[in-house]
Design an enzyme around this catalytic site. Structure first.
Site, short mmCIF file in Angstrom:
data_model
loop_
_atom_site.label_atom_id
_atom_site.label_comp_id
_atom_site.label_asym_id
_atom_site.label_seq_id
_atom_site.Cartn_x
_atom_site.Cartn_y
_atom_site.Cartn_z
N CYS A 79 73.54 -52.67 54.89
CA CYS A 79 74.66 -52.26 55.75
C CYS A 79 75.85 -51.79 54.92
CB CYS A 79 75.11 -53.41 56.64
SG CYS A 79 73.77 -54.25 57.47
N THR A 122 51.90 -62.23 64.54
CA THR A 122 51.29 -61.12 65.24
C THR A 122 50.04 -61.64 65.96
OG1 THR A 122 49.81 -60.50 63.45
CG2 THR A 122 52.03 -59.58 63.38
N ASN A 156 47.83 -65.69 60.59
CA ASN A 156 48.27 -65.54 59.20
C ASN A 156 49.04 -64.26 58.92
OD1 ASN A 156 46.99 -67.94 58.70
ND2 ASN A 156 45.11 -66.94 57.99
C1 FAD Z 1 74.55 -47.92 56.99
C2 FAD Z 1 74.00 -49.06 57.78
C3 FAD Z 1 74.88 -49.96 58.35
C4 FAD Z 1 74.40 -51.02 59.10
N1 FAD Z 1 75.31 -51.89 59.64
C5 FAD Z 1 74.87 -52.95 60.36
C6 FAD Z 1 75.79 -53.88 60.91
O1 FAD Z 1 77.01 -53.76 60.74
N2 FAD Z 1 75.30 -54.92 61.62
C7 FAD Z 1 73.97 -55.09 61.81
O2 FAD Z 1 73.56 -56.06 62.47
N3 FAD Z 1 73.07 -54.24 61.29
C8 FAD Z 1 73.48 -53.17 60.58
N4 FAD Z 1 72.56 -52.30 60.04
C9 FAD Z 1 71.13 -52.53 60.30
C10 FAD Z 1 70.52 -53.47 59.26
O3 FAD Z 1 70.72 -52.96 57.98
C11 FAD Z 1 69.03 -53.66 59.53
O4 FAD Z 1 68.88 -54.21 60.81
C12 FAD Z 1 68.38 -54.58 58.51
O5 FAD Z 1 68.49 -54.05 57.22
C13 FAD Z 1 66.90 -54.80 58.84
O6 FAD Z 1 66.32 -55.57 57.84
P1 FAD Z 1 64.76 -55.56 57.59
O7 FAD Z 1 64.54 -56.56 56.50
O8 FAD Z 1 64.04 -55.74 58.86
O9 FAD Z 1 64.37 -54.08 57.12
P2 FAD Z 1 64.97 -53.08 56.07
O10 FAD Z 1 66.35 -53.45 55.70
O11 FAD Z 1 64.73 -51.73 56.59
O12 FAD Z 1 64.06 -53.32 54.78
C14 FAD Z 1 62.72 -53.00 54.75
C15 FAD Z 1 62.28 -52.70 53.35
O13 FAD Z 1 60.88 -52.53 53.31
C16 FAD Z 1 60.57 -51.36 52.59
N5 FAD Z 1 59.29 -50.83 53.08
C17 FAD Z 1 59.05 -50.21 54.25
N6 FAD Z 1 57.76 -49.89 54.37
C18 FAD Z 1 57.16 -50.30 53.23
C19 FAD Z 1 55.82 -50.24 52.76
N7 FAD Z 1 54.84 -49.71 53.49
N8 FAD Z 1 55.55 -50.76 51.55
C20 FAD Z 1 56.54 -51.32 50.78
N9 FAD Z 1 57.81 -51.41 51.19
C21 FAD Z 1 58.14 -50.91 52.41
C22 FAD Z 1 61.74 -50.44 52.88
O14 FAD Z 1 61.84 -49.41 51.93
C23 FAD Z 1 62.90 -51.42 52.81
O15 FAD Z 1 63.32 -51.63 51.50
C24 FAD Z 1 73.00 -51.21 59.29
C25 FAD Z 1 72.12 -50.31 58.70
C26 FAD Z 1 72.59 -49.25 57.95
C27 FAD Z 1 71.61 -48.31 57.33
#
Ligand code: FAD
Lengths: 164, 430
Positions: free
Chosen positions: B42, B263, B267
């Site tokens: 973020c 899911t 596992n």
């Molecule tokens: C600019 C910005 C501002 C934001 N501000 C807010 C906020 O103020 N408040 C809020 O609640 N949320 C905010 N968000 C949303 C928040 O960042 C996301 O909800 C959060 O990062 C989700 O986390 P995650 O771990 O699910 O996935 P992600 O953060 O998307 O991480 C997933 C990771 O897995 C990797 N990946 C994906 N597919 C594969 C694969 N097949 N193999 C290996 N690696 C893979 C990706 O590259 C990434 O590094 C913001 C997002 C952005 C971009």
């Protein structure tokens, strides 16, 4: 583990705790000088009044499973594994107010002027928190739960119930 | 026990910490196709704006992976998951085996699907690399167009405005922030942004991106041409779930999970922006793609992978932002279109302050706060705990509304004290 307890019925809503807290967290730590500071001193504890008109000071509860840690988008909030305190690293805080949004007690306060969230740190550098030291009626108590219970029992007129 | 976590952000990192808290011996492997240790996604807008440096974005302290004996594999993509033999296949053909798998792959920006979208200078703002690429263009760029009036687009626009660029937001719908605000508050925030130098135009969409290799402009659907050197696309995100496409793992909006964030395959767990969970308010399956939800889901999935059996109560839409010092918080269900809801508003004429509550029967289901956001969390607690607010309806909008007015209602709720206050320190109220 030392904690902050409130003997609610002793609170006279004088708000000395708020003033002491604000001064303690000011730059000068001195009431007179702090009033001239920019940004001005702000309290991290607040005296609230419930629907039965009972007042009590409220501040960070250092929750068991804190919502504010999950919500912090800058990795600035953490729970100290030893003391259990939930601590904000103010240098990391970006002022997004996600913690303000999730705190069920409403005790994290947005300091817009500083762009950081304000929260009780139990005055970690002091032996006792400033609010406890300042409370004229001893409504605030800093110590172990068992000692607080003992203190309540000693007070014969006590109507306060210890809920844990 | 071999734990494998795909994704190294909010959800993945919280899962790792939870697993390590319960199982000090098991082998934990984290794999990510990005080339950085976990960072605060973020905050890439703060990085873009120049208010945070790259080193400030680290989510965990430097030795996190080492201290927790985690094998971190960076810059490698998982192509597919093969649950029948408990393996995943990487982009280089290598396979990794697991006993417990967490899919925490997050989401990717949606694009416009218009002609010319392959030109250099168009970004879906999601990764640190996106921010770095945009920064490279800034010295030569003057004008940026943001398509979409959602949070991400506005955050990018806000950052670039702080960088001194000429920023214009172009929205198809009649207003910005249409997902998280109502008309009046959106109008207020829009006015504030414009007062601070960001332009906003509504009812328009791009038809074609102009330029040779690099973006030079755009043709809008009203046939108007606009010059620009950078385009940010804020059209929302879609879950990264291609890796389970050919497996028996079920998907719908996202990867379908149960109450334990498992899911349909034993596992295999999912959490974060890729996971479909139950919405706490509507009870419908949804993806609440938010940091808070991703962190909590990762933590609970991690605990369950290590054998805890903890239920996830469901996700809730809740977001907070601050533009040029104006805070905005949106909680729960605020885009009321149908009957059966009551809405109450309080606003001060002439100042940027707005408060709206949305009720359904005796329950608070949504809140919008602009300007004054103190005690926002108390409202969220009432929503989350499904508290009967019939006795306090008339004070919810008051400026003096706070925790003490609802402490009894909240504390009666099962689980409230367990999760939030059981440090033994809350002693009060005879
Ligand atoms: C600019 C910005 C501002 C934001 N501000 C807010 C906020 O103020 N408040 C809020 O609640 N949320 C905010 N968000 C949303 C928040 O960042 C996301 O909800 C959060 O990062 C989700 O986390 P995650 O771990 O699910 O996935 P992600 O953060 O998307 O991480 C997933 C990771 O897995 C990797 N990946 C994906 N597919 C594969 C694969 N097949 N193999 C290996 N690696 C893979 C990706 O590259 C990434 O590094 C913001 C997002 C952005 C971009």
């Amino acid at each position: 583990m030392k904690r902050l307890f409130v003997d609610v019925e002793r609170c006279l809503s004088c708000r000395s705790c708020e003033i002491a807290c604000a001064v303690e967290h000011s730059q000068s730590k001195d009431l007179f000088s702090s009033l001239k500071e920019e940004p001005g001193p702000r309290s991290r504890t607040k005296v609230e009044r419930d629907t039965k008109l009972q007042t009590f000071p409220l501040q960070c509860r250092h929750c068991e499973e804190p919502y504010c840690i999950d919500a912090c988008i800058s990795g600035a909030v953490s729970k100290d594994p030893e003391t259990g305190l939930v601590i904000l690293d103010e240098d990391k805080c970006v002022g997004c107010w996600m913690c303000v949004m999730v705190c069920p007690f409403g005790v994290i306060r947005p300091a817009k002027e500083k762009k950081i969230a304000l929260r009780c740190d139990l005055c970690q550098d002091n032996e006792i928190p400033a609010c406890v030291a300042a409370c004229p009626t001893k409504a605030l108590f800093f110590g172990e739960l068992k000692d607080f219970k003992k203190k309540l029992l000693e007070r014969k007129d006590t109507k306060s119930k210890v809920k844990v | 026990m071999d734990y494998l976590i795909i994704g190294n952000c909010a959800s993945g990192v919280n899962a790792v910490e939870a697993i390590r808290g319960k199982d000090q011996k098991g082998k934990i492997t984290v794999i990510s196709d990005e080339n950085y240790p976990a960072y605060c996604r973020c905050l890439i807008s703060n990085y873009l704006a120049g208010t945070r440096k790259e080193k400030d974005l680290l989510l965990k302290e430097k030795n996190f992976y080492q201290d927790n004996s985690i094998e971190l594999i960076l810059n490698k993509k998982v192509e597919s998951v093969k649950p029948e033999n408990k393996r995943v296949v990487l982009s280089d053909g290598k396979e990794l085996k697991y006993d417990r798998l967490l899919i925490a792959t997050g989401g990717s920006p949606k694009f416009l699907g218009v002609e010319g979208e392959d030109k250099y200078g168009i970004f879906g703002f999601r990764t640190l690399n996106d921010a770095k690429e945009i920064l490279k263009l800034i010295p030569r760029a003057k004008k940026v167009l943001v398509f979409g009036g959602g949070l991400i687009g506005l955050k990018a626009g806000y950052a670039l405005k702080q960088k001194g660029m000429d920023v214009e937001i172009i929205v198809k719908s009649p207003r910005i922030l249409s997902q998280v605000t109502d008309n009046d508050s959106a109008e207020m925030v829009g006015r504030w942004l414009m007062e601070n130098g960001i332009k906003i135009r509504t009812g328009l969409a791009p038809k074609k991106i102009l330029g040779n290799k690099k973006v030079e402009g755009v043709l809008l659907d009203n046939e108007e041409k606009m010059n620009c050197q950078v385009i940010i696309i804020g059209k929302g995100v879609r879950p990264n779930m291609d890796l389970v496409k050919d497996s028996k793992i079920q998907t719908h909006w996202g990867i379908i999970t149960n109450q334990y964030l498992q899911t349909n395959v034993e596992n295999v767990y999912a959490g974060g922006d890729v996971a479909e969970t139950t919405d706490l308010i509507t009870g419908e399956p949804t993806i609440n793609a938010l940091w808070t939800a991703a962190a909590e889901q990762g933590r609970i999935a991690g605990l369950n992978m290590a054998g805890e059996g903890k239920k996830y109560p469901g996700s809730i839409a809740a977001n907070s932002i601050d533009f040029f010092g104006l805070p905005i918080i949106s909680l729960g269900y605020v885009r009321v279109k149908e009957k059966g809801y009551e809405e109450f508003v309080r606003r001060q004429p002439g100042i940027y302050q707005y408060k709206k509550i949305v009720l359904k029967g005796n329950r608070l289901v949504g809140v919008i706060l602009v300007g004054n956001i103190e005690n926002a969390g108390v409202y969220l607690a009432l929503i989350r705990r499904k508290v009967d607010i019939s006795g306090i309806k008339d004070i919810l909008l008051e400026d003096w509304f706070d925790y003490s007015k609802v402490s009894e209602l909240l504390e009666q709720k099962e689980g409230f004290r367990e999760t939030v206050s059981l440090q033994g320190d809350l002693v009060k109220m005879a």
